[in-house]
Design a protein around this motif. Structure first.
Motif, PDB file in Angstrom:
ATOM      1  N   ILE A 266       0.940  -1.335   0.233  1.00 17.40           N
ATOM      2  CA  ILE A 266       0.073  -0.006  -0.037  1.00 17.40           C
ATOM      3  C   ILE A 266       0.755   1.307  -0.253  1.00 17.40           C
ATOM      4  CG2 ILE A 266      -1.604   1.324   1.406  1.00 17.40           C
ATOM      5  CD1 ILE A 266      -3.029  -1.289   2.082  1.00 17.40           C
ATOM      6  N   GLY A 267       1.985   1.286   0.899  1.00 22.85           N
ATOM      7  CA  GLY A 267       2.695   2.395   0.695  1.00 22.85           C
ATOM      8  C   GLY A 267       3.536   2.723  -0.639  1.00 22.85           C
ATOM      9  N   ARG A 268       4.053   1.628  -1.302  1.00 27.75           N
ATOM     10  CA  ARG A 268       4.617   1.744  -2.456  1.00 27.75           C
ATOM     11  C   ARG A 268       3.560   2.250  -3.372  1.00 27.75           C
ATOM     12  NH1 ARG A 268       6.770  -3.416  -1.224  1.00 27.75           N
ATOM     13  NH2 ARG A 268       5.237  -4.262  -2.871  1.00 27.75           N
ATOM     14  N   PHE A 269       2.156   1.885  -3.452  1.00 27.42           N
ATOM     15  CA  PHE A 269       1.279   2.065  -4.554  1.00 27.42           C
ATOM     16  C   PHE A 269       1.105   3.632  -3.876  1.00 27.42           C
ATOM     17  CE2 PHE A 269      -3.068   3.250  -5.148  1.00 27.42           C
ATOM     18  CZ  PHE A 269      -3.185   2.600  -6.354  1.00 27.42           C
ATOM     19  N   TRP A 270       0.949   4.087  -2.782  1.00 31.81           N
ATOM     20  CA  TRP A 270       0.862   5.820  -2.437  1.00 31.81           C
ATOM     21  C   TRP A 270       2.001   6.305  -3.157  1.00 31.81           C
ATOM     22  CZ3 TRP A 270       3.637   8.697   1.129  1.00 31.81           C
ATOM     23  CH2 TRP A 270       3.077   9.743   1.667  1.00 31.81           C
ATOM     24  N   GLY A 293      -7.330 -12.258   3.762  1.00 31.37           N
ATOM     25  CA  GLY A 293      -6.171 -11.747   4.080  1.00 31.37           C
ATOM     26  C   GLY A 293      -5.717 -10.295   3.732  1.00 31.37           C
ATOM     27  N   GLY A 294      -6.724  -9.526   3.263  1.00 29.23           N
ATOM     28  CA  GLY A 294      -6.078  -8.470   2.623  1.00 29.23           C
ATOM     29  C   GLY A 294      -6.212  -7.179   3.941  1.00 29.23           C
ATOM     30  N   TYR A 295      -5.526  -6.101   3.352  1.00 22.27           N
ATOM     31  CA  TYR A 295      -5.256  -5.003   4.067  1.00 22.27           C
ATOM     32  C   TYR A 295      -5.922  -3.616   3.407  1.00 22.27           C
ATOM     33  CZ  TYR A 295      -1.757  -7.236   7.193  1.00 22.27           C
ATOM     34  OH  TYR A 295      -1.282  -8.315   8.005  1.00 22.27           O
ATOM     35  N   TYR A 296      -6.141  -2.512   4.150  1.00 23.52           N
ATOM     36  CA  TYR A 296      -6.686  -1.305   3.562  1.00 23.52           C
ATOM     37  C   TYR A 296      -6.035  -0.263   4.367  1.00 23.52           C
ATOM     38  CZ  TYR A 296      -9.954  -0.369   7.156  1.00 23.52           C
ATOM     39  OH  TYR A 296     -10.724   0.057   8.220  1.00 23.52           O
ATOM     40  N   GLN A 297      -6.098   0.963   3.456  1.00 23.29           N
ATOM     41  CA  GLN A 297      -5.842   2.136   4.273  1.00 23.29           C
ATOM     42  C   GLN A 297      -6.559   3.327   3.740  1.00 23.29           C
ATOM     43  OE1 GLN A 297      -1.517   3.145   4.576  1.00 23.29           O
ATOM     44  NE2 GLN A 297      -1.773   4.672   6.197  1.00 23.29           N
ATOM     45  N   VAL A 298      -7.158   4.358   3.958  1.00 26.78           N
ATOM     46  CA  VAL A 298      -7.916   5.382   3.594  1.00 26.78           C
ATOM     47  C   VAL A 298      -6.885   6.743   3.631  1.00 26.78           C
ATOM     48  CG1 VAL A 298      -9.936   6.855   3.549  1.00 26.78           C
ATOM     49  CG2 VAL A 298      -9.844   4.333   4.285  1.00 26.78           C
ATOM     50  N   GLU A 304     -11.452  14.754  -0.553  1.00 30.39           N
ATOM     51  CA  GLU A 304     -11.841  13.324  -1.568  1.00 30.39           C
ATOM     52  C   GLU A 304     -10.941  12.460  -1.233  1.00 30.39           C
ATOM     53  OE1 GLU A 304     -10.569  14.831  -5.432  1.00 30.39           O
ATOM     54  OE2 GLU A 304     -12.103  16.141  -5.830  1.00 30.39           O
ATOM     55  N   ARG A 305     -11.641  11.269  -0.623  1.00 30.96           N
ATOM     56  CA  ARG A 305     -11.269  10.062  -0.187  1.00 30.96           C
ATOM     57  C   ARG A 305     -11.116   8.848  -0.981  1.00 30.96           C
ATOM     58  NH1 ARG A 305     -12.248   9.476   5.534  1.00 30.96           N
ATOM     59  NH2 ARG A 305     -13.090   7.217   4.800  1.00 30.96           N
ATOM     60  N   SER A 306      -9.933   8.299  -0.736  1.00 34.22           N
ATOM     61  CA  SER A 306      -9.536   7.071  -1.571  1.00 34.22           C
ATOM     62  C   SER A 306      -9.142   5.885  -0.740  1.00 34.22           C
ATOM     63  CB  SER A 306      -8.349   7.426  -2.556  1.00 34.22           C
ATOM     64  OG  SER A 306      -8.802   8.115  -3.793  1.00 34.22           O
ATOM     65  N   LYS A 307      -9.851   4.685  -0.769  1.00 33.91           N
ATOM     66  CA  LYS A 307      -9.395   3.562  -0.176  1.00 33.91           C
ATOM     67  C   LYS A 307      -8.635   2.655  -1.022  1.00 33.91           C
ATOM     68  CE  LYS A 307     -11.776   0.008   2.808  1.00 33.91           C
ATOM     69  NZ  LYS A 307     -13.161  -0.464   3.046  1.00 33.91           N
ATOM     70  N   VAL A 308      -7.414   2.525  -0.543  1.00 35.00           N
ATOM     71  CA  VAL A 308      -6.466   1.440  -1.072  1.00 35.00           C
ATOM     72  C   VAL A 308      -6.400   0.505  -0.470  1.00 35.00           C
ATOM     73  CG1 VAL A 308      -4.154   1.335  -1.520  1.00 35.00           C
ATOM     74  CG2 VAL A 308      -5.020   3.681  -1.605  1.00 35.00           C
ATOM     75  N   LEU A 309      -6.825  -0.746  -1.205  1.00 36.98           N
ATOM     76  CA  LEU A 309      -7.104  -2.104  -0.683  1.00 36.98           C
ATOM     77  C   LEU A 309      -6.010  -3.148  -1.299  1.00 36.98           C
ATOM     78  CD1 LEU A 309     -10.300  -1.090  -1.538  1.00 36.98           C
ATOM     79  CD2 LEU A 309     -10.458  -2.768   0.233  1.00 36.98           C
ATOM     80  N   TRP A 310      -5.245  -3.955  -0.586  1.00 37.58           N
ATOM     81  CA  TRP A 310      -4.492  -5.037  -0.918  1.00 37.58           C
ATOM     82  C   TRP A 310      -4.790  -6.449  -0.758  1.00 37.58           C
ATOM     83  CZ3 TRP A 310      -1.914  -8.822   1.828  1.00 37.58           C
ATOM     84  CH2 TRP A 310      -1.022  -9.616   0.945  1.00 37.58           C
ATOM     85  N   SER A 311      -4.815  -7.398  -1.580  1.00 34.57           N
ATOM     86  CA  SER A 311      -4.995  -8.989  -1.145  1.00 34.57           C
ATOM     87  C   SER A 311      -4.057  -9.837  -1.749  1.00 34.57           C
ATOM     88  CB  SER A 311      -6.384  -9.365  -1.395  1.00 34.57           C
ATOM     89  OG  SER A 311      -6.511  -9.567  -2.846  1.00 34.57           O
ATOM     90  N   PRO A 312      -3.701 -10.968  -1.180  1.00 32.63           N
ATOM     91  CA  PRO A 312      -2.492 -11.726  -1.950  1.00 32.63           C
ATOM     92  C   PRO A 312      -3.067 -11.969  -3.229  1.00 32.63           C
ATOM     93  CG  PRO A 312      -2.962 -12.552   0.127  1.00 32.63           C
ATOM     94  CD  PRO A 312      -4.098 -11.431   0.012  1.00 32.63           C
ATOM     95  N   ALA A 313      -4.214 -12.154  -3.530  1.00 28.66           N
ATOM     96  CA  ALA A 313      -4.656 -12.723  -4.907  1.00 28.66           C
ATOM     97  C   ALA A 313      -4.718 -11.534  -6.107  1.00 28.66           C
ATOM     98  CB  ALA A 313      -5.914 -13.295  -4.746  1.00 28.66           C
ATOM     99  N   ASN A 336     -16.380  -7.521   0.927  1.00 25.47           N
ATOM    100  CA  ASN A 336     -17.106  -8.780   1.102  1.00 25.47           C
ATOM    101  C   ASN A 336     -18.237  -8.998   0.096  1.00 25.47           C
ATOM    102  OD1 ASN A 336     -15.779  -9.319   3.883  1.00 25.47           O
ATOM    103  ND2 ASN A 336     -16.534  -7.241   4.142  1.00 25.47           N
ATOM    104  N   GLY A 337     -18.621  -7.972  -0.603  1.00 22.02           N
ATOM    105  CA  GLY A 337     -19.659  -7.993  -1.684  1.00 22.02           C
ATOM    106  C   GLY A 337     -19.214  -8.382  -3.229  1.00 22.02           C
ATOM    107  N   VAL A 338     -18.547  -7.379  -3.633  1.00 18.24           N
ATOM    108  CA  VAL A 338     -18.032  -7.491  -5.022  1.00 18.24           C
ATOM    109  C   VAL A 338     -16.556  -7.877  -5.062  1.00 18.24           C
ATOM    110  CG1 VAL A 338     -19.593  -6.038  -6.022  1.00 18.24           C
ATOM    111  CG2 VAL A 338     -17.528  -4.993  -5.319  1.00 18.24           C
ATOM    112  N   GLY A 339     -15.894  -8.041  -4.005  1.00 17.22           N
ATOM    113  CA  GLY A 339     -14.419  -8.579  -4.143  1.00 17.22           C
ATOM    114  C   GLY A 339     -13.456  -7.187  -3.931  1.00 17.22           C
ATOM    115  N   TYR A 340     -12.354  -7.573  -4.238  1.00 22.54           N
ATOM    116  CA  TYR A 340     -11.270  -6.514  -4.316  1.00 22.54           C
ATOM    117  C   TYR A 340     -11.152  -5.827  -5.658  1.00 22.54           C
ATOM    118  CZ  TYR A 340      -9.667  -8.051   0.273  1.00 22.54           C
ATOM    119  OH  TYR A 340      -9.780  -8.550   1.479  1.00 22.54           O
ATOM    120  N   PRO A 341     -11.139  -4.791  -5.889  1.00 22.85           N
ATOM    121  CA  PRO A 341     -10.592  -4.059  -7.118  1.00 22.85           C
ATOM    122  C   PRO A 341      -9.493  -4.676  -7.632  1.00 22.85           C
ATOM    123  CG  PRO A 341      -9.799  -2.387  -5.419  1.00 22.85           C
ATOM    124  CD  PRO A 341     -10.694  -3.521  -4.807  1.00 22.85           C
TER     125      PRO A 341
END
Length: 374
Positions: A266-270, A293-298, A304-313, A336-341
């Motif tokens: 997430i930090g590298r993406f930012w 096993g996912g992680y996130y940070q807002v 203007e808010r962006s939610k950055v999400l990570w999962s192993p897959a 939990n609904g549509v999955g990770y971006p």
């Protein structure tokens, strides 16, 4: 004026927002109330180390300001501070802030020949905002810079900002003691972390609030630089290193201070996407515990808010929460609904689309504003 006599205190009402910009000076003429509703859930508990560190930072800031005007430093009394802490809590419990008489009449504070009290609020965890307001008001500024004063007690109460819009209320009693007074007057706040770290670099003000709140040196290590400013919207940053793991604490007036783990996905993406200039400032530390096993940070850039999400897959991608796609993502239960971006938002003709790991594509029609999921 004797210490058992108090000037008549007037009162007036303010909106919740405007009340947050007010502060009070004891033995002045002001008491303020706001029409907020209070509950026990408004108050949050912080560690004694965190409270002492905040009190020490405020004491340092006040004494630096007094030194600029050729005045002696204030010493601190934990006994007086215990009275001020109770006064700060009283105001949180009541849901409005006003002077009491404890700073004048409580047996623990007796023996003074001079006394003042100042109160202020912060909407985030930046202790320096308390002094900033006191400096901006002639009456409060005079209390902070009183030549007669030589001792203070700093009371703090912390809130979630739920029913009340407050994060920190500071209640500071300012006194002169000569031969009489509390026996625990000393140059520093008992138990406080020092302003200068073993590394030789300082952790101050808003960044210090986030650093100590989230674990301090035990979690993030020592600073590798002093705080630097000049960022977007007046922000500041500071790096910390613990066993080779580098966190950057980012501060802005509207987010407070929070860390970004620079070596994490997430930090590298930012960093690769423009840091605060594109995604904005962190509003929280990176957090795990998500499905698969996912992680996130807002992050927040000027509202203007962006939610950055990570999962192993899926790796790491962001969802723009203020947009139509972000709203639909939330409405359908997030990951939990549509999955990770699995992509960022992208243009497809007149549509803006984003793909998710559940197999769905959320689309926004730029002509009609309609949102669809396929």
């Amino acid at each position: 004026m004797s210490q058992n006599t108090m000037n008549q205190i007037g009162s007036f009402s303010l909106s919740r927002r405007h009340a947050g910009l007010a502060a009070l000076v004891g033995l002045g003429t002001l008491a303020v109330s706001s029409a907020a509703q209070a509950s026990s859930s408004d108050i949050r508990t912080v560690s004694e180390q965190y409270r002492a560190a905040d009190a020490q930072r405020l004491l340092d800031l006040v004494n630096e300001y007094r030194a600029e005007h050729g005045l002696e430093a204030l010493r601190h009394s934990a006994t007086v501070a215990s009275v001020m802490d109770n006064e700060a809590k009283r105001q949180f419990d009541q849901g409005f802030f006003s002077h009491g008489t404890e700073f004048l009449n409580n047996p623990k504070v007796q023996g003074y020949s001079f006394v003042r009290e100042v109160i202020a609020l912060s909407y985030n965890d930046d202790i320096s905002q308390l002094l900033a307001f006191w400096k901006s008001s002639p009456a409060h500024n005079a209390a902070i810079l009183a030549p007669s004063a030589n001792t203070c007690g700093i009371g703090l109460c912390y809130g979630y900002g739920n029913n009340l819009p407050w994060r920190v209320l500071g209640n500071m009693g300012i006194y002169r003691y000569d031969t009489d007074g509390p026996s625990d007057i000393q140059n520093t706040v008992s138990g406080a972390s020092t302003a200068v770290q073993p590394s030789g670099f300082k952790v101050r003000d808003g960044i210090a609030a986030g650093y100590y709140r989230d674990g301090g040196a035990a979690r993030f290590g020592e600073p590798t630089m002093n705080e630097r400013g000049g960022l977007l919207d007046g922000g500041a940053w500071q790096n910390f290193n613990k066993d080779g793991k580098i966190h950057t604490f980012m501060w802005s007036n509207y987010t407070g201070a929070h860390p970004v783990f620079r070596q994490g996905a997430i930090g590298r993406f930012w960093i690769n996407n423009g840091c605060e200039n594109t995604l904005g400032y962190p509003t929280m530390a990176e957090q795990g515990g998500l499905v698969d096993g996912g992680y996130y940070q807002v992050f927040n850039k000027s509202g203007e808010r962006s939610k950055v999400l990570w999962s192993p897959a899926t790796g790491v991608h962001s969802v723009y929460e203020n947009g139509a796609i972000g709203a639909e993502f939330a409405r359908r239960g997030f990951e939990n609904g549509v999955g990770y971006p699995t992509t960022e938002e992208y243009w497809d003709g007149i549509f803006v689309r984003q793909n998710f790991s559940g197999g769905q594509v959320i689309s926004w029609n730029s002509f009609t504003g309609a949102v669809s999921v396929a």
